[in-house]
Design a protein around this motif. Structure first.
Motif, mmCIF file in Angstrom:
data_model
loop_
_atom_site.group_PDB
_atom_site.id
_atom_site.type_symbol
_atom_site.label_atom_id
_atom_site.label_comp_id
_atom_site.label_asym_id
_atom_site.label_seq_id
_atom_site.Cartn_x
_atom_site.Cartn_y
_atom_site.Cartn_z
ATOM 1 N N GLU A 236 11.735 47.390 13.765
ATOM 2 C CA GLU A 236 11.727 48.194 14.762
ATOM 3 C C GLU A 236 13.406 48.882 14.499
ATOM 4 N N THR B 273 13.858 44.235 21.627
ATOM 5 C CA THR B 273 12.885 44.944 22.869
ATOM 6 C C THR B 273 11.816 43.193 23.112
ATOM 7 N N HIS B 274 11.858 43.155 22.023
ATOM 8 C CA HIS B 274 10.515 41.712 22.420
ATOM 9 C C HIS B 274 11.202 39.935 22.612
ATOM 10 N N THR C 79 20.963 48.300 23.080
ATOM 11 C CA THR C 79 19.278 48.258 23.193
ATOM 12 C C THR C 79 18.681 49.031 21.902
ATOM 13 N N THR C 80 17.347 48.740 21.383
ATOM 14 C CA THR C 80 17.201 49.259 19.845
ATOM 15 C C THR C 80 17.288 50.797 19.925
ATOM 16 N N ASP D 44 11.738 42.822 16.985
ATOM 17 C CA ASP D 44 12.870 43.956 16.870
ATOM 18 C C ASP D 44 13.465 44.210 15.532
ATOM 19 N N LYS E 155 14.649 39.830 23.011
ATOM 20 C CA LYS E 155 15.762 39.597 24.440
ATOM 21 C C LYS E 155 17.048 39.380 23.331
#
Length: 356
Positions: free
Chosen positions: A208, A110-111, A89-90, A205, A113
């Protein structure tokens, strides 16, 4: 083995060498009459040629980023299902140093997927003494289709080309970010579709992840894009869709700015994601776009740039165009546009600044 992997390339070279060695050793040792020996020799020569061709094809594919997977090469499958894509994940993703001054991470957004690769390069100024609290503008480079992030390095001459322009004072020092533009192998022209949110991958994503791991300027004034071909189309549309993320986009030989029916068959979805439609909806948007092509490029004709300028009239979007007299749809032409595009981006985006 993956299509673009080094083990596959080494294996093909080894098989080619073995085929040539076998032909040399067995040429005069094949038993039987002439009508048996000569067909066998022809088959050995054909095997040598076939293996040599596969090595050449693998090298060309790796250099040009034509096909990134076996499914893409063979036309099988519909790309990896977004729900099945796995990666850190991020918050857990880690950038690993490469041998060319870049850093690479794989992560799952996260946004969106979606999961994919992101390559980052920081300019020398980023590591200079006294720059520990300096934040830098970001330039996201978008490759074409087919292609991969490595295309910008292997064919596009980045980051060397940018570093040379920085040294000449012709460009700001940017943090370069090179993400996949179709993670999972499905091209959507950087658009959100019901099953694949590629726009969110690129505009939410990736920024981020980069902002979490590097000293980057906050706000849209510190973020821009530059793309070629399909990536050029994306560089023109994403600032219009996400003006709170990106201040500017430079599109070099962009695909048709009205959208591609083969990529997005749904006419409404295609129109609502096209730069031509988006710029007509823009109202007082603080966005700048640089559109460039050559008079000889049939895939990105100058007429579409003129049409876009007319569509942008009254929108508040700042549009600058460049039409070179000659050049094809390739990096030889696009690299010649770098000084103009990066010089323009340097006026649109904020310079490095101290901050926390």
């Amino acid at each position: 083995m993956e299509l673009t992997s080094t083990p596959l390339f080494v294996t093909l070279i080894t098989v080619t060498a073995l085929a040539m060695l076998a032909a040399l050793l067995l040429w005069n040792r094949i038993p039987g009459p002439g009508w048996v020996r000569w067909p066998a020799r022809v088959l050995m020569l054909a095997l040598c040629q076939l293996t040599a061709i596969t090595v050449t094809a693998a090298w060309i594919n790796g250099s040009y980023g034509l096909y990134s997977s076996w499914d893409e090469l063979l036309g099988t499958g519909n790309g990896q299902d977004a729900s099945a894509m796995t990666a850190p994940t991020t918050g857990r993703a880690r950038f690993m140093p490469g041998g060319d001054g870049t850093q690479t991470a794989w992560f799952r957004g996260t946004h969106s997927k979606l999961a994919g690769q992101v390559i980052v390069w920081t300019p020398p100024e980023y590591r200079a003494p006294g720059a520990q609290r300096t934040r830098f503008p970001v330039l996201v480079l978008l490759h074409g289709y087919p292609g991969s992030p490595r295309t910008w390095i292997d064919l596009g001459g980045m980051p060397d080309a940018l570093e040379q322009l920085i040294a000449l004072g012709a460009s700001r020092p940017f943090v370069l970010v090179i993400p996949e533009i179709y993670p999972g192998g499905v091209n959507t022209d950087c658009s959100n579709t019901p099953g694949r949110k590629v726009a969110d991958w690129l505009a939410r994503d990736v920024p981020e992840l980069v902002a979490k791991n590097f000293r980057t300027l906050r706000g849209p004034a510190g973020w821009g894009l530059m793309g070629v071909s399909t990536g050029g189309y994306c560089a023109a549309k994403l600032p219009l869709q996400y003006p709170k993320v990106f201040r500017a986009g430079a599109a070099l030989d962009p695909d048709p700015l009205t959208g591609d029916p083969e990529v997005l068959p749904d006419a409404v979805l295609r129109e609502r994601n096209s730069p031509m439609w988006l710029v007509r909806q823009a109202r007082k948007a603080d966005v700048g776009l640089f559109l460039a092509t050559s008079a000889q490029d049939r895939e990105s004709p100058p007429q579409q740039l003129d049409a876009f300028v007319r569509a942008a009239a009254g929108s508040g979007v700042r549009v600058k165009t460049l039409v070179r007299p000659s050049g094809g749809h390739n990096f030889q032409t696009w690299s010649g546009m770098y000084p103009d595009a990066l010089g323009w981006l340097s006026t649109e985006l904020s310079p490095p600044a101290a901050g926390r």
